[in-house]
Design a protein around this motif. Sequence first.
Motif, PDB file in Angstrom:
ATOM      1  N   ARG A 108     -34.421 -14.300   1.383  1.00  0.00           N
ATOM      2  CA  ARG A 108     -34.280 -15.339   2.406  1.00  0.00           C
ATOM      3  C   ARG A 108     -35.150 -15.021   3.621  1.00  0.00           C
ATOM      4  O   ARG A 108     -35.840 -15.904   4.152  1.00  0.00           O
ATOM      5  N   ALA A 109     -35.144 -13.774   4.051  1.00  0.00           N
ATOM      6  CA  ALA A 109     -35.952 -13.375   5.202  1.00  0.00           C
ATOM      7  C   ALA A 109     -37.443 -13.575   4.909  1.00  0.00           C
ATOM      8  O   ALA A 109     -38.210 -14.008   5.779  1.00  0.00           O
ATOM      9  N   PHE A 110     -37.856 -13.260   3.685  1.00  0.00           N
ATOM     10  CA  PHE A 110     -39.255 -13.463   3.293  1.00  0.00           C
ATOM     11  C   PHE A 110     -39.620 -14.939   3.360  1.00  0.00           C
ATOM     12  O   PHE A 110     -40.635 -15.321   3.956  1.00  0.00           O
ATOM     13  N   LEU A 111     -38.799 -15.772   2.741  1.00  0.00           N
ATOM     14  CA  LEU A 111     -39.105 -17.201   2.721  1.00  0.00           C
ATOM     15  C   LEU A 111     -39.082 -17.796   4.124  1.00  0.00           C
ATOM     16  O   LEU A 111     -39.919 -18.638   4.458  1.00  0.00           O
ATOM     17  N   ASP A 112     -38.143 -17.359   4.947  1.00  0.00           N
ATOM     18  CA  ASP A 112     -38.078 -17.846   6.320  1.00  0.00           C
ATOM     19  C   ASP A 112     -39.336 -17.473   7.105  1.00  0.00           C
ATOM     20  O   ASP A 112     -39.755 -18.196   8.014  1.00  0.00           O
TER      21      ASP A 112
END
Length: 205
Positions: A95-99
Amino acid sequence: MSTVTANRKPVHLAVYDTFADWETGHTTAYLARAGYEIRTVGPTRAPVTSIGGLRVEPDLALDDVEPQESALLILPGADLWDAGDDLAPFARRARAFLDAGTPVAAICGATAGLAREGLLDDRDHTSAVSFYLAATAYKGAERYVDTDAVTDGNLVTAGPTEPVAFAREVFRLLGVYDGEVLDAWYRLHHDSDAEAFAVLQQAAR
């Protein structure tokens, strides 16, 4: 054949006990050939063992990986994805990567991990079969696509029988191969199409 630049960031391959070592082999091998450094990421730096019995000592612990320092996070399948919450931190890091706008590629059981995290609710995606993800009680069933591999924005998903299609989508997303070269690479490795080899040889010249 490669369109990537010289100053590329490393690709991070998640490794954890019971990870499916065959699912990401095409992807990492040809990314490495294209000049990407492949760095393994474990829950900690402690060694892990794949389904195939390979013992891997991770280069990094998950807490030490930052999206802005990565070109891609690859999440392979593993028995542990369906055996509890041990791998939930990898889904949260995805999630942090995609964000942050950094790509993530998930195959097999890792797609269920992303579903549980809510990352497939609003993105086109695929997996082994639709009812496998439905069992996670996620809200993205209408976005499920019954095909070999799917790219939606910066997210690639694939089922466990499609490691070659998974690699194809990653190469397309990162710009490693494109056009007829990408098509030829897929036909060679997926269909054993001898004519495709000639296309790749010509491109290499």
